[in-house]
Design a protein around this motif. Structure first.
Motif, PDB file in Angstrom:
ATOM      1  N   THR A   1       0.831  -1.200   0.000  1.00 27.63           N
ATOM      2  CA  THR A   1       0.000   0.000   0.000  1.00 27.63           C
ATOM      3  C   THR A   1       0.865   1.250   0.000  1.00 27.63           C
ATOM      4  O   THR A   1       0.629   2.185  -0.777  1.00 27.63           O
ATOM      5  CB  THR A   1      -0.933   0.018   1.231  1.00 27.63           C
ATOM      6  N   LEU A   2       1.870   1.282   0.850  1.00 28.73           N
ATOM      7  CA  LEU A   2       2.764   2.436   0.907  1.00 28.73           C
ATOM      8  C   LEU A   2       3.511   2.618  -0.408  1.00 28.73           C
ATOM      9  O   LEU A   2       3.645   3.736  -0.904  1.00 28.73           O
ATOM     10  CB  LEU A   2       3.750   2.299   2.064  1.00 28.73           C
ATOM     11  N   ALA A   3       3.982   1.507  -0.974  1.00 31.39           N
ATOM     12  CA  ALA A   3       4.718   1.586  -2.241  1.00 31.39           C
ATOM     13  C   ALA A   3       3.820   2.140  -3.348  1.00 31.39           C
ATOM     14  O   ALA A   3       4.229   3.016  -4.107  1.00 31.39           O
ATOM     15  CB  ALA A   3       5.267   0.224  -2.630  1.00 31.39           C
ATOM     16  N   SER A   4       2.584   1.665  -3.426  1.00 33.26           N
ATOM     17  CA  SER A   4       1.689   2.156  -4.485  1.00 33.26           C
ATOM     18  C   SER A   4       1.272   3.594  -4.215  1.00 33.26           C
ATOM     19  O   SER A   4       1.102   4.382  -5.142  1.00 33.26           O
ATOM     20  CB  SER A   4       0.465   1.256  -4.628  1.00 33.26           C
ATOM     21  N   THR A   5       1.129   3.959  -2.957  1.00 30.99           N
ATOM     22  CA  THR A   5       0.776   5.337  -2.608  1.00 30.99           C
ATOM     23  C   THR A   5       1.901   6.278  -2.985  1.00 30.99           C
ATOM     24  O   THR A   5       1.686   7.309  -3.608  1.00 30.99           O
ATOM     25  CB  THR A   5       0.480   5.459  -1.092  1.00 30.99           C
ATOM     26  N   PHE A   6       3.125   5.906  -2.628  1.00 28.24           N
ATOM     27  CA  PHE A   6       4.262   6.769  -2.938  1.00 28.24           C
ATOM     28  C   PHE A   6       4.559   6.800  -4.424  1.00 28.24           C
ATOM     29  O   PHE A   6       4.882   7.844  -4.965  1.00 28.24           O
ATOM     30  CB  PHE A   6       5.505   6.349  -2.146  1.00 28.24           C
TER      31      PHE A   6
END
Length: 159
Positions: free
Chosen positions: A146-151
């Motif tokens: 989730t963090l990777a796709s958000t960033f």
């Protein structure tokens, strides 16, 4: 005395053959672990494995295991539920897991317990070919994704 020596020689020969084969494949320690568990095998399992080896069918072991489980699950009303935790379950947790699984599956449940410290915490349940993963490891993996796709999405949006 000679029968005892003959038995000792057989034990030595079997042990050395296992070590040699294991070392040649880089798995001597793994073979030792398997050997320790082999004494738990029923005569029927050993006979089946021997027959499969003689027919050069050892590569079918995973498929036979799946089919065996499928047949048991389809013919027996009791459902085998594999429960993986990072530490052994106590009686209270075991009973809660069993009750919840029986309610959800609408059938009696037989718990197969596994301990896997790599899941870090939480629980993984497997039954009837389905897997429910509520482990800490899975949750951390989902957070990372989730963090990777958000960033990644934020970087592209800011450009």
């Amino acid at each position: 005395m000679s029968a005892r020596r003959s038995e000792d020689e057989k034990v030595e020969a079997y042990s050395r053959a296992l070590i040699e084969a294991g070392r040649a494949s880089g798995r001597a320690n793994a073979d030792l672990v398997q050997w320790e568990h082999a004494r738990k095998f029923s005569p029927e399992v050993l006979e089946t494995l021997s027959a499969m080896r003689d027919a050069d069918d050892l590569d079918l072991i995973p498929k036979v295991a799946r089919q065996y489980k499928h047949i048991l699950d389809s013919e027996d009303k009791t459902v085998s539920v594999t429960v993986t935790t990072s530490v052994p379950m106590d009686d209270d947790l075991r009973e809660k897991v069993r009750a919840k699984a029986e309610k959800d599956l609408k059938a009696p449940v037989y718990l197969v317990e596994r301990v896997d410290p790599t899941i870090l915490g939480g629980i993984v349940l497997e039954a009837r070919g389905h897997r429910y993963d509520a482990s800490v490891k899975a949750q951390l993996t989902n957070i990372r994704k989730t963090l990777a796709s958000t960033f990644v999405g934020s970087d592209e949006h800011d450009r």
